[in-house]
Design a protein around this motif. Structure first.
Motif, PDB file in Angstrom:
ATOM      1  N   GLN A 129      -1.560  63.021 123.087  1.00 25.66           N
ATOM      2  CA  GLN A 129      -0.272  63.172 124.197  1.00 25.66           C
ATOM      3  C   GLN A 129      -0.373  62.250 124.954  1.00 25.66           C
ATOM      4  N   SER A 130      -1.477  61.710 124.921  1.00 20.78           N
ATOM      5  CA  SER A 130      -1.323  60.346 126.176  1.00 20.78           C
ATOM      6  C   SER A 130      -0.669  59.033 125.770  1.00 20.78           C
ATOM      7  N   LEU A 131       0.014  59.305 124.938  1.00 25.57           N
ATOM      8  CA  LEU A 131       0.236  57.918 124.244  1.00 25.57           C
ATOM      9  C   LEU A 131       2.209  58.581 123.923  1.00 25.57           C
ATOM     10  N   TYR A 132       2.328  59.869 123.194  1.00 18.94           N
ATOM     11  CA  TYR A 132       3.519  59.770 122.744  1.00 18.94           C
ATOM     12  C   TYR A 132       3.730  61.232 123.405  1.00 18.94           C
ATOM     13  N   ASN A 133       3.469  62.050 124.836  1.00 13.20           N
ATOM     14  CA  ASN A 133       3.918  62.381 125.347  1.00 13.20           C
ATOM     15  C   ASN A 133       3.996  64.276 124.409  1.00 13.20           C
ATOM     16  N   LYS A 134       3.436  64.441 123.614  1.00 16.78           N
ATOM     17  CA  LYS A 134       3.332  65.179 122.640  1.00 16.78           C
ATOM     18  C   LYS A 134       1.599  65.008 121.676  1.00 16.78           C
ATOM     19  N   PRO A 135       1.274  66.423 121.475  1.00 14.64           N
ATOM     20  CA  PRO A 135       0.199  65.995 120.599  1.00 14.64           C
ATOM     21  C   PRO A 135       0.199  66.550 119.045  1.00 14.64           C
ATOM     22  N   ALA A 136      -1.440  65.785 118.343  1.00 13.30           N
ATOM     23  CA  ALA A 136      -1.036  66.161 116.972  1.00 13.30           C
ATOM     24  C   ALA A 136       0.526  65.033 116.344  1.00 13.30           C
ATOM     25  N   PHE A 137       1.925  64.585 117.189  1.00 15.57           N
ATOM     26  CA  PHE A 137       2.746  63.397 116.999  1.00 15.57           C
ATOM     27  C   PHE A 137       2.469  63.427 115.611  1.00 15.57           C
ATOM     28  N   GLU A 138       1.657  62.071 115.462  1.00 16.30           N
ATOM     29  CA  GLU A 138       1.899  61.609 113.900  1.00 16.30           C
ATOM     30  C   GLU A 138       1.353  62.564 113.132  1.00 16.30           C
ATOM     31  N   ALA A 139       0.344  63.462 113.028  1.00 15.19           N
ATOM     32  CA  ALA A 139       0.188  64.615 112.360  1.00 15.19           C
ATOM     33  C   ALA A 139       1.442  65.003 111.645  1.00 15.19           C
ATOM     34  N   GLU A 140       2.134  65.658 112.376  1.00 13.92           N
ATOM     35  CA  GLU A 140       3.390  66.479 112.719  1.00 13.92           C
ATOM     36  C   GLU A 140       4.241  65.575 111.914  1.00 13.92           C
ATOM     37  N   ARG A 141       4.459  63.947 111.965  1.00 10.40           N
ATOM     38  CA  ARG A 141       5.444  63.194 111.283  1.00 10.40           C
ATOM     39  C   ARG A 141       5.183  62.905 110.205  1.00 10.40           C
ATOM     40  N   ILE A 142       3.865  63.228 110.276  1.00  7.38           N
ATOM     41  CA  ILE A 142       3.862  62.593 108.874  1.00  7.38           C
ATOM     42  C   ILE A 142       3.863  63.291 108.405  1.00  7.38           C
ATOM     43  N   ALA A 143       3.074  64.731 107.974  1.00  8.35           N
ATOM     44  CA  ALA A 143       3.643  65.836 107.172  1.00  8.35           C
ATOM     45  C   ALA A 143       5.248  66.272 106.800  1.00  8.35           C
ATOM     46  N   GLU A 144       5.994  65.849 107.591  1.00  9.03           N
ATOM     47  CA  GLU A 144       7.551  66.111 107.192  1.00  9.03           C
ATOM     48  C   GLU A 144       7.576  64.767 106.869  1.00  9.03           C
ATOM     49  N   ALA A 145       6.712  64.196 106.309  1.00  7.91           N
ATOM     50  CA  ALA A 145       7.722  63.029 105.287  1.00  7.91           C
ATOM     51  C   ALA A 145       6.848  63.220 103.640  1.00  7.91           C
ATOM     52  N   SER A 146       5.714  63.712 103.648  1.00  6.28           N
ATOM     53  CA  SER A 146       4.723  64.381 102.940  1.00  6.28           C
ATOM     54  C   SER A 146       4.495  65.371 102.560  1.00  6.28           C
ATOM     55  N   SER A 147       4.829  66.275 101.407  1.00  3.80           N
ATOM     56  CA  SER A 147       3.922  67.483 101.218  1.00  3.80           C
ATOM     57  C   SER A 147       3.154  67.756 100.638  1.00  3.80           C
ATOM     58  N   SER A 148       1.922  66.308 100.910  1.00  5.55           N
ATOM     59  CA  SER A 148       0.081  66.454 100.195  1.00  5.55           C
ATOM     60  C   SER A 148      -0.508  67.134 101.393  1.00  5.55           C
ATOM     61  N   GLN A 149      -1.668  67.911 101.146  1.00  8.97           N
ATOM     62  CA  GLN A 149      -2.552  68.114 102.919  1.00  8.97           C
ATOM     63  C   GLN A 149      -2.923  66.990 103.025  1.00  8.97           C
ATOM     64  N   ILE A 150      -3.045  67.233 104.250  1.00 10.00           N
ATOM     65  CA  ILE A 150      -3.823  66.365 104.896  1.00 10.00           C
ATOM     66  C   ILE A 150      -5.065  66.807 105.946  1.00 10.00           C
ATOM     67  N   GLY A 151      -5.836  66.026 105.801  1.00  7.27           N
ATOM     68  CA  GLY A 151      -7.158  66.282 106.843  1.00  7.27           C
ATOM     69  C   GLY A 151      -7.473  64.787 107.777  1.00  7.27           C
ATOM     70  N   GLY A 152      -8.032  64.931 108.481  1.00  5.57           N
ATOM     71  CA  GLY A 152      -9.070  63.977 109.198  1.00  5.57           C
ATOM     72  C   GLY A 152      -9.729  64.263 109.800  1.00  5.57           C
ATOM     73  N   PHE A 153      -9.938  63.111 110.934  1.00  2.00           N
ATOM     74  CA  PHE A 153     -10.915  63.154 112.130  1.00  2.00           C
ATOM     75  C   PHE A 153     -10.509  62.148 112.866  1.00  2.00           C
ATOM     76  N   PHE A 154     -10.933  62.386 114.668  1.00  2.00           N
ATOM     77  CA  PHE A 154     -10.428  61.320 115.811  1.00  2.00           C
ATOM     78  C   PHE A 154     -11.608  60.098 115.120  1.00  2.00           C
ATOM     79  N   CYS A 155     -11.364  58.977 116.062  1.00  2.00           N
ATOM     80  CA  CYS A 155     -12.467  57.905 116.026  1.00  2.00           C
ATOM     81  C   CYS A 155     -11.853  57.156 117.289  1.00  2.00           C
ATOM     82  N   ASN A 156     -12.035  55.782 117.419  1.00  2.00           N
ATOM     83  CA  ASN A 156     -12.034  55.034 118.567  1.00  2.00           C
ATOM     84  C   ASN A 156     -10.798  54.251 117.748  1.00  2.00           C
TER      85      ASN A 156
END
Length: 444
Positions: A69-96
């Motif tokens: 939200q703070s950078l893209y003005n939309k939550p989960a922007f990166e995860a959603e875009r990469i999910a659209e580009a791939s049919s693979s399962q996605i996991g992960g976590f927050f980091c610095n």
């Protein structure tokens, strides 16, 4: 020394190991528009990459805490875009931040603060992703189940990480596959029970559960009924009637369906002939459910013996909270150390224990458990689930068993029989050696 810079959001950007006064330091700064454009270019590049598009086994998203939200003005922007580009399962976590080269050519890794990253995983063999979705299918069992009389008979715990070990460069990982097959019926039942209890354990930790049991036992009305005394004081051979919704259909046997309410009504008519009620609440093999325990407890005045497979100490606490008076532990399903521990914990929180055995060796092992009060010899082969008549006589006729029971004197446990018994069997059972029977289908 290394130079680092801290921004107001707590992220850091580190340069090379040492910086001298003549070195140049380059800063990478992105606003929202530039960040979106840069990420879209990355996504477009990966979409055109067949290795990523068709062979990716999964994605790990290292999401930066200052993105979204703070950078893209939309939550989960990166995860959603990469999910659209791939049919693979996605996991992960927050980091610095993430480690990586600046231009893809640098030999040293650099820490990028306020940056996100994706890692695409694929097997070296080229296998595509494996679905990790849950399945309603039971664990498979070998076509020829091993008999519990086999010298190699043992129960191995479920391997939650079962699958093929794969190598990709220096990284080794496992692809989860339901390839394991139970070698016998009892092992299959243990695996299913482990999976069931694991799901419950995730929702309610053992610490608060233990506290609830402690408070539950302080209430006078919740005091457990004495199953052993009820058996010993019975003027006729003790009868423990089974309540279950169905019988397991192992070995292609016809699956019998029963109504627990009707069963309890039949047992009520038996009056003093019924010493206790044994309940199968297992959902997979007996069609019951865990909440059924309280329903049965509320309808019976005699001791309640839970017949479920016990594989965790955790079960003992949740079972006691349901008002259970006694539990059954299957000797063949547990290592000796677990049998001793479970027996001790159950007694400590107010429940008695019936140890089910299927061989002279298991009976001798059970007799070594401190404070053993009740033992049940099953006529059923726990490996194949078939009934093998004559087991009780063979086990009690074993010279080692006779010697061990003789040495225990008045401290010897109550002896019960179970496993596919018919009413006609009551005429041939040696009641001088047997105190009672756990019986199901013959009454149902």
């Amino acid at each position: 020394r290394p130079v680092s810079f801290g921004s107001k959001d707590g992220s850091i950007t580190a340069t090379s190991e040492k910086v001298s006064s003549s070195d140049k330091i380059q800063f990478y700064v992105k606003n929202s528009k530039a960040a979106v454009e840069s990420f879209e270019r990355t996504v477009a590049a990966y979409k055109s990459n067949d290795e990523f598009k068709n062979k990716s086994g999964g994605l790990i998203h290292f999401s930066c805490i200052s993105g979204g939200q703070s950078l893209y003005n939309k939550p989960a922007f990166e995860a959603e875009r990469i999910a659209e580009a791939s049919s693979s399962q996605i996991g992960g976590f927050f980091c610095n931040g993430v480690f990586g080269p600046i231009d893809g050519k640098a030999s040293k890794a650099t820490l990028f603060g306020s940056s996100s990253g994706f890692v695409s995983l694929r097997p070296k063999s080229g296998r595509v992703s494996v679905s990790l979705n849950g399945s309603d299918d039971l664990h498979e069992i070998d076509e020829i189940a091993m008999s519990d009389a086999d010298e190699n008979f043992e129960i191995v715990r479920r391997n939650v990480g079962s699958g093929r070990s794969l190598n990709s460069g220096q990284v080794q990982y496992s692809v989860a596959e339901n390839t394991a097959k139970a070698r016998n019926v009892l092992e299959k039942m243990c695996w299913e029970k482990e999976a069931e209890v694991d799901r419950r354990r995730d929702r309610w930790p053992v610490g608060p559960l233990m506290t609830r049991v402690l408070n539950y036992n302080k209430v006078t009305e919740n005091k457990a009924k004495d199953l052993k005394s009820a058996i010993v004081q019975s003027t006729t051979p003790a009868l423990i009637g089974i309540v279950k919704r169905k019988s397991p259909n192992f070995n292609n046997r016809k699956e019998a369906i029963y109504d627990p309410v009707s069963t309890l009504e039949k047992y009520t008519k038996l009056g003093s002939l019924l010493t206790a009620v044994g309940l199968h609440s297992d959902s997979v093999f007996y069609g019951g459910n865990f909440e059924q325990i309280e329903e049965v407890r509320a309808k019976v005045k005699v001791p309640l013996l839970l017949m479920d497979v016990i594989v965790y100490v955790y079960q003992l606490y949740e079972i006691r909270l349901k008002g259970v008076d006694a539990i059954r532990l299957i000797s063949a399903a547990l290592p000796k150390s677990d049998l001793v521990l479970f027996h001790k914990v159950a007694n400590k929180i107010g429940m008695q224990v019936v140890v089910t055995v299927s061989s002279a060796e298991h009976l001798l092992s059970a007799l070594e458990v401190d404070g053993i009060a009740m033992v049940s010899i099953t006529e059923r082969d726990l490996g194949t689930f078939e009934v093998n008549g004559g087991r009780v006589e063979r086990i009690l006729g074993d010279e080692r068993v006779k010697s061990a029971l003789g040495e225990m004197g008045e401290n010897k446990p109550v002896i019960l029989v179970e496993g596919g018994l018919k009413l006609s069997d009551f005429k041939i059972i040696d009641w001088k050696k047997i105190n009672g029977a756990i019986i199901g289908e013959a009454l149902l």
